[in-house]
Write an enzyme that holds these catalytic residues in place. Structure first.
Site, short mmCIF file in Angstrom:
data_model
loop_
_atom_site.label_atom_id
_atom_site.label_comp_id
_atom_site.label_asym_id
_atom_site.label_seq_id
_atom_site.Cartn_x
_atom_site.Cartn_y
_atom_site.Cartn_z
N GLU A 1 0.58 -1.22 0.05
CA GLU A 1 -0.11 -0.08 0.12
C GLU A 1 0.88 1.18 -0.13
O GLU A 1 0.37 2.29 -0.41
CB GLU A 1 -0.99 -0.08 1.23
CG GLU A 1 -1.79 -1.01 1.29
CD GLU A 1 -2.76 -1.06 2.30
OE1 GLU A 1 -3.95 -0.87 2.29
OE2 GLU A 1 -2.43 -1.26 3.49
N TYR B 1 -16.05 25.68 -0.83
CA TYR B 1 -15.96 24.32 -1.17
C TYR B 1 -14.55 24.20 -1.98
O TYR B 1 -13.98 22.91 -1.72
CB TYR B 1 -16.94 23.90 -2.38
CG TYR B 1 -18.36 24.39 -2.21
CD1 TYR B 1 -19.18 24.62 -3.25
CD2 TYR B 1 -18.62 24.52 -0.91
CE1 TYR B 1 -20.53 24.89 -3.23
CE2 TYR B 1 -20.25 24.92 -0.95
CZ TYR B 1 -21.09 24.91 -1.86
OH TYR B 1 -22.44 25.30 -1.65
N GLU C 1 -8.24 5.83 9.53
CA GLU C 1 -8.98 6.64 10.78
C GLU C 1 -8.08 7.93 10.80
O GLU C 1 -8.63 9.10 11.18
CB GLU C 1 -8.70 5.78 12.02
CG GLU C 1 -9.89 4.54 11.83
CD GLU C 1 -9.23 3.31 11.23
OE1 GLU C 1 -9.80 2.29 11.55
OE2 GLU C 1 -8.38 3.49 10.43
N LYS D 1 -12.13 2.79 0.79
CA LYS D 1 -10.81 2.03 -0.07
C LYS D 1 -11.60 0.76 -0.84
O LYS D 1 -11.82 -0.21 -0.24
CB LYS D 1 -9.92 1.42 0.88
CG LYS D 1 -8.86 2.41 1.92
CD LYS D 1 -8.15 1.77 2.84
CE LYS D 1 -6.92 0.97 2.12
NZ LYS D 1 -5.84 0.67 3.29
#
Length: 123
Positions: free
Chosen positions: A23, A55, A75, A101
């Protein structure tokens, strides 16, 4: 108190977050949704951009953290995004961040693995 929502949905970024070496080397796509609770009445009545949550700035904060920083856990990525956006925009009452993911390194068939957090300004 009026509580309205600003929604940024299905933003996609390429990042290097995860515990596994693959990863961190190969990276993967992350899909992020943000819901901001704030009072939009003043901006809506006045049609004044300076009274609104920008935004584009929310998007850029999210992009920069997701693409330029690295975390073992999504997290931690969600916490950092929430913290930076709340720090920048004091008019936000709460923010909800959902990170997905779709290519999580889990053997099995699934749409995505993810986290969702809600944080409040002045927590």
């Amino acid at each position: 108190m009026v509580m309205d929502k600003i929604i940024l949905s299905d933003m996609a970024f390429y990042g290097y977050h995860g515990v596994l070496n693959e990863e961190n080397v190969l990276g993967q796509k992350f899909f992020i949704d943000i819901e901001i609770e704030t009072d939009t009445k003043e901006a809506g009545i006045s049609d004044d951009f300076t009274k609104a949550i920008n935004y584009a700035e929310v998007y850029e904060i999210t992009r920069k953290i997701t693409e330029e920083e690295r975390f073992n856990l999504i997290e931690a990525l969600a916490e950092k995004i929430a913290s930076e956006i709340l720090k920048k925009f004091k008019k936000i009452y709460s923010i909800k961040i959902r990170i997905r993911k779709k290519e999580a390194p889990v053997k099995g068939i699934f749409d995505y693995m993810g986290v969702e957090i809600r944080r409040y300004n002045n927590e």
